[in-house]
Write a protein that holds these residues in place. Structure first.
Motif, short mmCIF file in Angstrom:
data_model
loop_
_atom_site.label_atom_id
_atom_site.label_comp_id
_atom_site.label_asym_id
_atom_site.label_seq_id
_atom_site.Cartn_x
_atom_site.Cartn_y
_atom_site.Cartn_z
N ARG A 21 68.36 78.48 -0.40
CA ARG A 21 68.40 79.03 0.95
C ARG A 21 69.25 80.29 1.01
NH1 ARG A 21 67.78 75.95 6.54
NH2 ARG A 21 67.70 77.81 7.82
N CYS A 46 68.14 83.28 9.73
CA CYS A 46 69.44 82.71 10.06
C CYS A 46 70.05 82.11 8.80
CB CYS A 46 69.29 81.65 11.15
SG CYS A 46 68.48 80.14 10.57
N CYS A 87 68.19 79.35 14.12
CA CYS A 87 67.29 80.07 15.03
C CYS A 87 67.16 79.43 16.40
CB CYS A 87 65.92 80.21 14.38
SG CYS A 87 65.92 81.38 13.01
N CYS A 113 62.79 81.20 11.82
CA CYS A 113 62.56 82.12 10.70
C CYS A 113 61.92 81.37 9.52
CB CYS A 113 63.90 82.73 10.27
SG CYS A 113 65.04 81.56 9.50
N CYS A 147 64.18 78.51 8.22
CA CYS A 147 64.12 77.29 9.03
C CYS A 147 62.84 76.51 8.73
CB CYS A 147 64.17 77.62 10.52
SG CYS A 147 65.81 78.07 11.11
ZN LIG Z 1 66.16 80.33 11.03
#
Ligand SMILES: [Zn+2]
Length: 275
Positions: free
Chosen positions: A61, A76, A84, A114, A117
């Motif tokens: 991530r 994010c 988000c 995003c 996410c």
């Molecule tokens: Zn996000």
């Protein structure tokens, strides 16, 4: 309207498995998180060093965040205070619609989150990837005494020594990642992250400032376990990939060479979310 397969759990359009072997090119210390004079490597019940799936998820991530930002995508960090839905003031509305109106919940999630996410998950939304624990069968454990350095200002803490345990250079870790409903561009995104690990642009575990945490893929495979083997566009946003992609049983170098069409799909895609 884009088909929302990338966030759907009820429809399985595509399952793709990545499998490989990583070699430690430097000492690796994925610790247990316990504080004290000895920092130990996390191990399974039989004493074999491991990199847990949750560590991989964190590494992917955060590395992905940089790759996505370089492409100009808004992403994010996925932390409790920076995700988000919360940033958009939609976390409560989303939770309520989960209980009352599933279609609305899907639309909110699709339009307002995003790529990270969607792929890795966020509060109340499961991700579309699953990393298995990497338990080494071929390893050497070593220890090194080091001076403890203050995290705050870099000063030596009263000359205190800590003993670090680590998996030594040459140790091998298996790697397995299952992905669900990832469009071609998102498969390319995963491969770009793996390439950053392979090229030593990303470190795994602790003691990064001392040069720990570098690994490379000795072997790597990608296999479509379920869905169309020819990898057609999965949704409206997605990109075609040309030619057949046989990505099984390759060295890391060959894999990243042959997987270029998928990485290009990520570089060239224009995604419609967050709107
Ligand atoms: Zn996000």
């Amino acid at each position: 309207m884009v088909e929302m397969y990338l966030i759907r759990k009820d429809v399985v359009k595509r399952v793709v498995k990545f499998e490989g072997v990583l070699r430690a090119d430097s000492p690796i210390l994925v610790g247990t998180g316990e504080r004290g004079p000895i920092k130990e490597v996390m191990k399974d019940l039989e004493g074999r060093p491991m990199i847990p799936g949750s560590s991989w998820k964190g590494v992917f991530r955060s590395s992905g965040e940089r790759i996505a930002r370089r492409k100009g995508l808004k992403v994010c960090s996925g932390l409790t205070n920076d995700n988000c839905l919360k940033n958009g003031g939609l976390d409560k509305v989303f939770l309520n619609s989960l209980r009352s109106d599933m279609d609305q919940a899907k639309r909110i999630a699709w339009n307002n989150t995003c790529i990270n996410c969607k792929v890795f998950g966020t509060i109340s939304i499961l991700g579309q990837v699953r990393f298995l624990d990497s338990i080494s069968q071929d390893f050497k454990l070593n220890t090194r005494a080091m001076t403890a350095i203050s995290r705050k200002d870099g000063s030596v803490v009263g000359g205190a020594l800590v003993t670090l345990e680590y998996a030594d250079v040459g140790s091998r870790f298996p790697f397995t990642l299952f992905t669900y409903n990832l469009p071609n561009y998102a498969l390319g995104y995963m491969i770009l992250i793996m390439e950053e690990i392979h090229n030593h642009l990303v470190q795994v575990g602790g003691n990064k400032s001392r040069g720990f945490g570098f690994l490379s893929f000795e072997k790597l495979s990608m296999e479509v376990l379920s869905g169309d083997q020819s990898l057609p566009k999965l949704d409206e946003d997605d990109m075609e990939v040309k030619g057949s992609l046989d990505l099984r049983n390759l060295s890391g170098k060959e894999f990243f060479e042959r997987a270029k069409p998928l990485m290009e799909a990520f570089r060239n895609v224009k995604i419609s979310y967050p709107s």
